[in-house]
Enzyme design. Structure first.
Site, short mmCIF file in Angstrom:
data_model
loop_
_atom_site.label_atom_id
_atom_site.label_comp_id
_atom_site.label_asym_id
_atom_site.label_seq_id
_atom_site.Cartn_x
_atom_site.Cartn_y
_atom_site.Cartn_z
CG HIS A 106 -1.93 -0.99 1.32
ND1 HIS A 106 -2.11 -1.76 2.46
CD2 HIS A 106 -2.88 -1.40 0.45
CE1 HIS A 106 -3.12 -2.60 2.26
NE2 HIS A 106 -3.59 -2.41 1.05
CE LYS A 154 -10.76 -7.45 2.03
NZ LYS A 154 -9.56 -6.64 1.80
NE ARG A 198 -2.96 -7.83 -4.09
CZ ARG A 198 -3.62 -8.28 -3.06
NH1 ARG A 198 -3.02 -8.47 -1.92
NH2 ARG A 198 -4.90 -8.55 -3.14
CB SER A 253 -4.36 -6.57 4.86
OG SER A 253 -3.94 -5.32 4.40
#
Length: 161
Positions: free
Chosen positions: A16, A40, A90, A128
């Site tokens: 990030h 989440k 990504r 994360s």
């Protein structure tokens, strides 16, 4: 030009940070927006994420941190008068997901562009979720997060045990 970099940042990673630093060179102002991701379950509280994120970006002059709870990202961008929404990519899987979001957001706010920044290869596998898992089982995370985040993760897991 003003850009918003939205995410849940639970926690903020070096991946990030790399994107934020690169965006700060491209735009006059970058606002890191901590938002609710309803799919989440949060590990850190919103207040903890704000503190960690502010510490992580403290040395970048044109970057600020805000939070918005239970609000569409595109509405936050409009409210902040952002010209651009920045998203990190990504992998091909990320690209497909981000493309769908960008197309929906374009319909909701045609005046706001989405810019996809490709992750540097060294961060292309960093997430994360993976960082939290590694920390949970005592693995080394110092290459993936700043020291404040590393300490916070270790404290948080110790509290849960």
């Amino acid at each position: 030009m003003k850009a918003i970099f939205p995410g849940s940042f639970d926690p903020i990673t070096n991946g990030h940070l790399d994107l934020i630093k690169r965006a700060s060179l491209m735009f006059d102002e970058v606002i890191v927006a901590l938002l609710t991701n309803s799919s989440k379950q949060g590990f850190f509280t919103l207040e903890e994420k704000i503190i960690l994120t502010k510490k992580a970006v403290a040395d970048i002059k044109n970057v600020s941190v805000i939070s918005a709870k239970d609000e569409l990202t595109v509405e936050v961008a409009k409210r902040l008068h952002a010209d651009v929404m920045i998203r990190g990519v990504r992998s091909v899987k990320d690209f497909e997901y981000e493309q769908e979001i960008a197309l929906i957001n374009k319909q909701l706010a045609p005046e706001i562009e989405t810019v996809l920044l490709l992750a540097n290869p060294q961060y292309s596998v960093v997430s994360s979720s993976m960082i939290k898992e590694i920390a949970k089982f005592g693995g080394t995370i110092e290459n993936f997060v700043c020291s404040e985040v590393q300490q916070a993760l270790l404290r948080k897991w110790a509290e849960k045990d």
